[in-house]
Design a protein around this motif. Structure first.
Motif, short mmCIF file in Angstrom:
data_model
loop_
_atom_site.label_atom_id
_atom_site.label_comp_id
_atom_site.label_asym_id
_atom_site.label_seq_id
_atom_site.Cartn_x
_atom_site.Cartn_y
_atom_site.Cartn_z
N MET A 53 33.71 103.30 50.63
CA MET A 53 34.88 103.81 49.90
C MET A 53 34.81 103.38 48.43
SD MET A 53 37.87 102.99 52.67
CE MET A 53 39.10 103.68 51.56
N SER A 54 35.23 104.25 47.58
CA SER A 54 35.24 103.92 46.17
C SER A 54 36.35 102.94 45.86
CB SER A 54 35.42 105.19 45.32
OG SER A 54 36.63 105.80 45.63
N GLU A 55 36.07 102.05 44.90
CA GLU A 55 37.07 101.06 44.54
C GLU A 55 38.24 101.73 43.85
OE1 GLU A 55 35.28 98.10 42.20
OE2 GLU A 55 33.87 97.42 43.73
N LYS A 56 39.42 101.21 44.14
CA LYS A 56 40.61 101.75 43.50
C LYS A 56 40.66 101.29 42.04
CE LYS A 56 43.45 102.03 47.66
NZ LYS A 56 44.72 101.58 48.29
N ILE A 57 41.07 102.19 41.19
CA ILE A 57 41.21 101.86 39.78
C ILE A 57 42.54 101.17 39.56
CG2 ILE A 57 41.32 102.79 37.44
CD1 ILE A 57 39.64 105.12 38.38
N GLN A 58 42.52 99.99 38.98
CA GLN A 58 43.74 99.24 38.75
C GLN A 58 44.66 99.99 37.79
OE1 GLN A 58 42.76 95.37 37.38
NE2 GLN A 58 41.61 94.80 39.21
N MET A 59 45.94 99.81 38.01
CA MET A 59 46.94 100.45 37.15
C MET A 59 46.75 99.99 35.70
SD MET A 59 49.44 102.59 37.15
CE MET A 59 49.95 102.63 38.87
N GLY A 60 46.71 100.95 34.78
CA GLY A 60 46.59 100.63 33.36
C GLY A 60 45.15 100.48 32.88
N VAL A 61 44.17 100.54 33.80
CA VAL A 61 42.76 100.42 33.43
C VAL A 61 42.12 101.80 33.51
CG1 VAL A 61 40.54 99.37 33.93
CG2 VAL A 61 42.65 98.05 34.24
N ARG A 97 39.18 104.63 33.65
CA ARG A 97 37.91 104.63 34.39
C ARG A 97 36.70 104.53 33.48
NH1 ARG A 97 35.63 109.68 34.11
NH2 ARG A 97 36.98 111.41 33.46
N PHE A 98 36.87 104.83 32.18
CA PHE A 98 35.74 104.74 31.25
C PHE A 98 35.78 103.46 30.43
CE2 PHE A 98 38.86 108.03 30.15
CZ PHE A 98 39.62 107.33 29.23
N GLY A 99 36.64 102.49 30.82
CA GLY A 99 36.68 101.20 30.14
C GLY A 99 37.82 101.07 29.16
N ARG A 100 37.85 99.93 28.51
CA ARG A 100 38.94 99.67 27.56
C ARG A 100 38.92 100.62 26.37
NH1 ARG A 100 42.03 95.25 27.37
NH2 ARG A 100 41.86 93.72 29.04
N PRO A 146 41.95 111.91 27.11
CA PRO A 146 42.33 110.50 27.33
C PRO A 146 41.90 109.61 26.18
CG PRO A 146 40.39 111.04 28.62
CD PRO A 146 40.85 112.33 28.00
N LEU A 147 42.55 109.79 25.04
CA LEU A 147 42.28 108.99 23.85
C LEU A 147 43.54 108.25 23.46
CD1 LEU A 147 40.25 111.59 21.73
CD2 LEU A 147 39.33 109.52 22.80
N SER A 148 43.42 106.97 23.19
CA SER A 148 44.56 106.19 22.75
C SER A 148 44.85 106.47 21.28
CB SER A 148 44.28 104.70 22.93
OG SER A 148 43.24 104.28 22.05
N ALA A 149 45.97 105.95 20.79
CA ALA A 149 46.32 106.14 19.38
C ALA A 149 45.24 105.55 18.48
CB ALA A 149 47.67 105.49 19.09
#
Length: 267
Positions: free
Chosen positions: A1-9, A11-14, A110-113
């Motif tokens: 099973m694939s690991e669950k992505i933590q809330m707020g993280v 999938r392509f990193g910080r 999915p780009l931050s400010a």
């Protein structure tokens, strides 16, 4: 099973490096597709300024701060062209996207400010740097003006591009029509660029006007590049570095805030 992505993280990193680079590359390709307007036109305008001053004043004008007038003028023309190009790059990109209604294509990925601001500023830095290189080569070939301290030139061209790219973002976000953007450019950016020591030393101004010039960040950008190119300046480059650096922090902070909140971007 694939690991669950933590809330707020994500999938392509910080940091979305690919998305940020893609936006930067888009901004670069945007102005390179019309290179005759964005790169060649500033070079021609700079050459026209120098030619007009040579014909109108020529040898009648004495030295300025110990150097020939045309040598003194070249860094000012270069810097003025750089800051106008950096401002135009971000302001026209954002304003065009808003007017055409496709700004959502930039806001949806999915780009931050911070990543959005970095992408836009990357395009402004690339355009400002390219224009600086082209004009610097022309000044070296035709006027014999070299680079006495390339590090200072690089620093102030970089900071000037960041500051003006940020101001261009603010103008592009604020303006809802091209008329508003033109007003900001014509009544704010151009006067500040012309009245910041581009064509003269501020030592020739009355004390009151000198005080106003020292409150103008554009003055320190031009003065810093002039120091790096010909070794003379009206103020210390370290003071200019402090002032322009602080101005960049303020402007970029506003850009980050407006991008984060979607101010005048989201319907």
């Amino acid at each position: 099973m694939s690991e669950k992505i933590q809330m707020g993280v994500r999938r392509f990193g910080r940091v979305n490096w690919l998305g940020t680079w893609t936006l930067t590359r888009r901004e670069i390709k945007r102005f390179m597709n019309v290179w005759s307007q964005t790169v060649m036109a500033p070079l021609i305008n700079a050459g026209l300024f120098l030619m007009i001053f040579t014909i109108a004043i020529g040898s009648q004008r004495g030295d300025v701060m110990g150097v020939p007038f045309m040598t003194f003028l070249a860094p000012g023309i270069l810097t003025m062209t750089v800051i106008q190009s950096a401002f135009a790059n971000t302001s026209s990109s954002l304003a065009s996207a808003k007017v055409q209604g496709n700004i959502v294509d930039t806001l949806m990925p999915p780009l931050s400010a911070g990543e959005l601001v970095t992408g836009y500023l990357g395009g402004a830095i690339a355009r400002g740097g390219l224009v600086a290189v082209v004009i610097a080569v022309g000044a070296a070939v035709f006027l014999g003006v070299g680079l006495q301290n390339p590090i200072w030139v690089l620093i102030f061209v970089l900071l000037g591009s960041i500051l003006m790219g940020g101001l261009g973002m603010i103008a592009g976000i604020f303006a809802n029509k091209f008329d508003q953007l033109s007003a900001i450019s014509n009544f704010l950016v151009t006067p500040l660029a012309f009245l910041s020591g581009t064509f003269y030393s501020i030592e020739a101004l009355p004390p009151f006007m000198q005080t106003l010039s020292h409150a103008n960040p554009f003055f320190y950008i031009i003065d810093g590049v002039r120091f790096g190119m010909i070794g003379v300046s009206d103020s210390s480059p370290w003071i200019g570095l402090l002032v322009v650096g602080a101005a960049c922090i303020v402007v970029v902070s506003i850009c980050l805030r407006w991008m984060h909140t979607g101010y005048r971007l989201k319907a």
